[in-house]
Design a protein around this motif. Sequence first.
Motif, mmCIF file in Angstrom:
data_model
loop_
_atom_site.group_PDB
_atom_site.id
_atom_site.type_symbol
_atom_site.label_atom_id
_atom_site.label_comp_id
_atom_site.label_asym_id
_atom_site.label_seq_id
_atom_site.Cartn_x
_atom_site.Cartn_y
_atom_site.Cartn_z
ATOM 1 N N HIS A 13 37.112 150.621 -55.696
ATOM 2 C CA HIS A 13 38.380 149.904 -55.623
ATOM 3 C C HIS A 13 38.274 148.494 -56.211
ATOM 4 C CE1 HIS A 13 41.409 152.487 -53.833
ATOM 5 N NE2 HIS A 13 40.372 153.154 -53.363
ATOM 6 N N TRP A 14 37.089 147.929 -56.203
ATOM 7 C CA TRP A 14 36.873 146.634 -56.862
ATOM 8 C C TRP A 14 37.114 146.788 -58.360
ATOM 9 C CZ3 TRP A 14 36.825 141.735 -55.884
ATOM 10 C CH2 TRP A 14 36.189 140.835 -56.733
ATOM 11 N N ALA A 15 36.598 147.861 -58.943
ATOM 12 C CA ALA A 15 36.847 148.126 -60.365
ATOM 13 C C ALA A 15 38.345 148.317 -60.609
ATOM 14 C CB ALA A 15 36.077 149.372 -60.821
ATOM 15 N N GLY A 16 38.999 149.061 -59.729
ATOM 16 C CA GLY A 16 40.438 149.270 -59.864
ATOM 17 C C GLY A 16 41.227 147.990 -59.738
ATOM 18 N N SER A 17 40.817 147.130 -58.815
ATOM 19 C CA SER A 17 41.551 145.871 -58.655
ATOM 20 C C SER A 17 41.345 144.966 -59.863
ATOM 21 C CB SER A 17 41.159 145.156 -57.356
ATOM 22 O OG SER A 17 39.849 144.647 -57.412
ATOM 23 N N SER A 18 40.181 145.040 -60.479
ATOM 24 C CA SER A 18 39.939 144.262 -61.692
ATOM 25 C C SER A 18 40.860 144.724 -62.807
ATOM 26 C CB SER A 18 38.479 144.390 -62.120
ATOM 27 O OG SER A 18 37.633 143.872 -61.110
ATOM 28 N N GLU A 46 49.768 137.560 -56.456
ATOM 29 C CA GLU A 46 49.501 138.275 -55.200
ATOM 30 C C GLU A 46 48.356 139.262 -55.363
ATOM 31 O OE1 GLU A 46 53.117 140.007 -53.667
ATOM 32 O OE2 GLU A 46 54.229 138.140 -54.019
ATOM 33 N N MET A 47 48.273 139.919 -56.519
ATOM 34 C CA MET A 47 47.166 140.853 -56.770
ATOM 35 C C MET A 47 45.836 140.106 -56.734
ATOM 36 S SD MET A 47 48.601 143.741 -57.062
ATOM 37 C CE MET A 47 50.180 143.321 -56.367
ATOM 38 N N ASN A 48 45.815 138.905 -57.291
ATOM 39 C CA ASN A 48 44.598 138.083 -57.240
ATOM 40 C C ASN A 48 44.234 137.740 -55.798
ATOM 41 O OD1 ASN A 48 43.285 137.542 -59.767
ATOM 42 N ND2 ASN A 48 45.139 136.495 -60.418
ATOM 43 N N GLU A 49 45.226 137.414 -54.980
ATOM 44 C CA GLU A 49 44.973 137.119 -53.560
ATOM 45 C C GLU A 49 44.425 138.359 -52.849
ATOM 46 O OE1 GLU A 49 48.709 135.714 -52.078
ATOM 47 O OE2 GLU A 49 48.665 133.911 -53.340
ATOM 48 N N ASP A 50 45.017 139.518 -53.128
ATOM 49 C CA ASP A 50 44.546 140.760 -52.507
ATOM 50 C C ASP A 50 43.122 141.081 -52.961
ATOM 51 O OD1 ASP A 50 47.065 140.865 -51.414
ATOM 52 O OD2 ASP A 50 47.750 142.555 -52.633
ATOM 53 N N ARG A 51 42.843 140.813 -54.225
ATOM 54 C CA ARG A 51 41.497 141.052 -54.756
ATOM 55 C C ARG A 51 40.483 140.134 -54.066
ATOM 56 N NH1 ARG A 51 38.342 139.570 -59.408
ATOM 57 N NH2 ARG A 51 37.137 141.351 -60.117
ATOM 58 N N ALA A 69 31.234 146.853 -62.184
ATOM 59 C CA ALA A 69 32.469 147.543 -61.799
ATOM 60 C C ALA A 69 33.686 146.751 -62.263
ATOM 61 C CB ALA A 69 32.512 147.759 -60.288
ATOM 62 N N ALA A 70 33.641 145.447 -62.104
ATOM 63 C CA ALA A 70 34.764 144.608 -62.536
ATOM 64 C C ALA A 70 34.950 144.705 -64.048
ATOM 65 C CB ALA A 70 34.546 143.161 -62.110
ATOM 66 N N ALA A 71 33.863 144.639 -64.797
ATOM 67 C CA ALA A 71 33.949 144.726 -66.261
ATOM 68 C C ALA A 71 34.440 146.110 -66.688
ATOM 69 C CB ALA A 71 32.595 144.426 -66.885
ATOM 70 N N THR A 72 33.978 147.140 -66.010
ATOM 71 C CA THR A 72 34.432 148.495 -66.316
ATOM 72 C C THR A 72 35.928 148.628 -66.061
ATOM 73 O OG1 THR A 72 32.256 149.394 -65.772
ATOM 74 C CG2 THR A 72 34.115 150.933 -65.759
ATOM 75 N N GLY A 73 36.394 148.082 -64.950
ATOM 76 C CA GLY A 73 37.823 148.130 -64.642
ATOM 77 C C GLY A 73 38.649 147.448 -65.709
ATOM 78 N N ALA A 108 50.122 151.519 -55.616
ATOM 79 C CA ALA A 108 50.017 152.696 -54.737
ATOM 80 C C ALA A 108 48.541 153.036 -54.478
ATOM 81 C CB ALA A 108 50.751 153.887 -55.347
ATOM 82 N N GLY A 109 47.704 152.908 -55.502
ATOM 83 C CA GLY A 109 46.275 153.157 -55.323
ATOM 84 C C GLY A 109 45.632 152.128 -54.411
ATOM 85 N N LYS A 110 46.050 150.889 -54.585
ATOM 86 C CA LYS A 110 45.531 149.817 -53.724
ATOM 87 C C LYS A 110 45.923 150.084 -52.276
ATOM 88 C CE LYS A 110 47.767 145.974 -53.587
ATOM 89 N NZ LYS A 110 48.344 144.640 -53.801
ATOM 90 N N ARG A 111 47.176 150.451 -52.065
ATOM 91 C CA ARG A 111 47.668 150.731 -50.715
ATOM 92 C C ARG A 111 46.885 151.884 -50.085
ATOM 93 N NH1 ARG A 111 50.601 153.560 -47.331
ATOM 94 N NH2 ARG A 111 52.137 152.539 -46.002
ATOM 95 N N ALA A 112 46.644 152.926 -50.870
ATOM 96 C CA ALA A 112 45.873 154.067 -50.364
ATOM 97 C C ALA A 112 44.470 153.634 -49.946
ATOM 98 C CB ALA A 112 45.807 155.167 -51.425
ATOM 99 N N GLY A 113 43.884 152.729 -50.723
ATOM 100 C CA GLY A 113 42.558 152.217 -50.365
ATOM 101 C C GLY A 113 42.578 151.449 -49.057
ATOM 102 N N TRP A 114 43.587 150.583 -48.889
ATOM 103 C CA TRP A 114 43.697 149.831 -47.633
ATOM 104 C C TRP A 114 43.883 150.797 -46.456
ATOM 105 C CZ3 TRP A 114 41.584 145.900 -49.284
ATOM 106 C CH2 TRP A 114 42.088 144.978 -50.199
#
Length: 160
Positions: A13-18, A46-51, A69-73, A108-114
Amino acid sequence: MNDDMLHAYLQHHWAGSSAGVAMFERVGRSHSDPEVAAEVRQLAAEMNEDREAQRQMIIATGATPSRIAAATGRAVELAGRFKPNGRLVRRSPLSDLFELEALRDAVAGKRAGWQLLRAATEGDVRVDPLQLDDLIRRADVQLARLEDLHLRVGRAVIRA
C-alpha cells in the motif's frame, strides 16, 4: 499476528500511495477545468497527509517505508499515463474523465487497505483503531467528492 505479512501488506500500500499521490498531483496540474483542478490539488494535499499517516503506521509496526516500493509506485503511475485516447499528440477530452476514474480507484484501494488494517490489527497496540476509523471516514468523503467531479466532467465530455 504475522509481522512479515503485515509489513508486506503495508509496503504494498505504500507503493500504491506513492503512485496515488503522484497521480493526484499530476491531474491537479493538468486537468482542463480550473475548478476541478483546484479540487484535485486539495485532494492531493489530503493524499499526502494520508500517506504520512501510513508512513507512521509502518514505522510503528517496526518496519521502514521502502524507497524501492515508493519508486515502483511512481514508475507505475508514470507508465499509466500511456493509454490509448484517440489522440497521438494532445490530450483527449476523455483524458480528464479517465483520470478522475483512476483517482476514484486509487481512493477506493486506499479505503480498502484502511478497512483491512482496522480488522486485521484489532488488539495490536501499535496501530490506533480510532485513527483508522478516521482515515476510513475521510476516504468516504474523498470518494464522494471525486464522484461529484467525475459526474460533472463526464456529463460535460459526453454531451460535448
